[in-house]
Design an enzyme around this catalytic site. Structure first.
Site, PDB file in Angstrom:
ATOM      1  N   ASP A  39      74.016  11.323  80.381  1.00 10.91           N
ATOM      2  CA  ASP A  39      73.355  12.440  81.405  1.00 10.91           C
ATOM      3  C   ASP A  39      73.202  11.842  82.591  1.00 10.91           C
ATOM      4  OD1 ASP A  39      71.915  14.564  82.564  1.00 10.91           O
ATOM      5  OD2 ASP A  39      70.815  14.885  80.695  1.00 10.91           O
ATOM      6  N   LYS A  59      78.162  14.636  80.647  1.00 10.51           N
ATOM      7  CA  LYS A  59      78.007  15.826  81.571  1.00 10.51           C
ATOM      8  C   LYS A  59      78.566  15.563  82.719  1.00 10.51           C
ATOM      9  CE  LYS A  59      73.585  17.325  79.362  1.00 10.51           C
ATOM     10  NZ  LYS A  59      72.257  17.628  79.560  1.00 10.51           N
ATOM     11  N   GLY A  99      69.376  10.449  68.550  1.00  6.59           N
ATOM     12  CA  GLY A  99      70.500  11.208  68.918  1.00  6.59           C
ATOM     13  C   GLY A  99      71.900  10.965  68.504  1.00  6.59           C
ATOM     14  N   ARG A 139      69.653  18.937  66.072  1.00  5.66           N
ATOM     15  CA  ARG A 139      70.334  17.781  65.920  1.00  5.66           C
ATOM     16  C   ARG A 139      71.624  17.964  64.789  1.00  5.66           C
ATOM     17  NH1 ARG A 139      68.288  13.410  68.786  1.00  5.66           N
ATOM     18  NH2 ARG A 139      66.154  13.330  69.054  1.00  5.66           N
ATOM     19  N   ASP A 184      69.428  17.320  70.775  1.00  7.03           N
ATOM     20  CA  ASP A 184      68.169  18.160  70.453  1.00  7.03           C
ATOM     21  C   ASP A 184      67.389  19.013  71.628  1.00  7.03           C
ATOM     22  OD1 ASP A 184      65.417  16.415  70.672  1.00  7.03           O
ATOM     23  OD2 ASP A 184      67.091  15.452  71.350  1.00  7.03           O
TER      24      ASP A 184
END
Length: 171
Positions: free
Chosen positions: A96, A124, A38, A159, A153
Site C-alpha cells: 500500500d 496498489k 494478513g 480474510r 481484512d
C-alpha cells in the site's frame, strides 16, 4: 463487494511467482518470512509453489488502526530464527504505502541478514514516499481501493475469502 481478482487468477499468479523465486534463489538457502496476520494465505500458497528447501518464519507487525495506516510500525512479535546471514524473502499480502515492508526489510538488514527481498500478492496503484517503490515480486496490480479477501481484512473480517475484492462502502 466487487471481485477484482478471482481465486483462479490468484493461483496462476502464485504459480508464476513460485517459478520466478525458485530460479532466483536456486543454490541459496532461503528463509520465507510471512508478515502476520494478513500474509498467511499468500505465504502458505507461495511456500508450496517455491520448489526449493526453505525455512519458514513469521513476524507480526501492524501499521493500521481503524482501517487507516497510522504511519507507525508496531512489532507485535519477532522471528524465532535469527536473521543473521539469512537470505530473507518477506511475504506480505499488499503493498500500500510501502512503509511496512520498507521498515521491516531495514530491520532485518540491520540485524545482519545476507539479503532481504519482498514478495506481495497485491500492489496498489498509488504514489509512495521517496525510497519506497515496488516489491521485488508482485502477484497483481490493483487500483487503490479498500481491498478484502485472501488475507486482506476490514477490522479482521473477510480474510478467508478465496478472491480479492473491493469493499464497497456505503455513503
Amino acid at each position: 463487494m466487487e471481485i477484482l481478482c478471482s481465486a483462479e487468477e490468484i493461483a496462476r499468479q502464485i504459480a508464476r511467482l513460485g517459478r520466478e523465486i525458485t530460479e532466483f534463489y536456486r543454490n541459496k538457502p532461503l528463509t520465507l518470512v510471512s508478515l502476520m496476520n494478513g500474509a498467511l494465505p499468500f505465504a502458505a500458497d507461495l511456500m508450496r509453489a517455491i520448489d526449493l528447501p526453505l525455512y519458514v518464519d513469521t513476524v507480526s507487525v501492524s501499521s493500521y488502526h481503524d482501517r487507516k495506516s497510522s504511519g507507525e510500525l508496531n512489532f507485535r512479535s519477532s522471528l524465532k530464527l535469527s536473521p543473521e546471514g539469512r537470505h530473507i524473502l518477506l511475504a506480505d499480502e499488499v503493498l500500500d504505502t510501502g512503509c511496512t515492508l520498507a521498515c521491516v526489510a531495514e530491520y532485518f538488514r540491520r540485524r545482519g541478514a545476507a539479503s532481504v527481498r519482498t514478495a506481495v500478492m497485491v500492489e496498489k496503484i498509488r504514489p509512495r514516499p521517496d525510497g519506497v517503490a515496488h516489491a521485488d515480486w508482485t502477484g497483481v496490480v490493483l487500483p487503490d481501493r479498500y481491498l478484502v479477501g485472501y488475507g486482506l481484512d476490514a477490522d479482521e473480517l473477510y480474510r478467508n475469502l478465496p478472491c480479492i475484492a473491493a469493499l464497497v462502502q456505503e455513503k
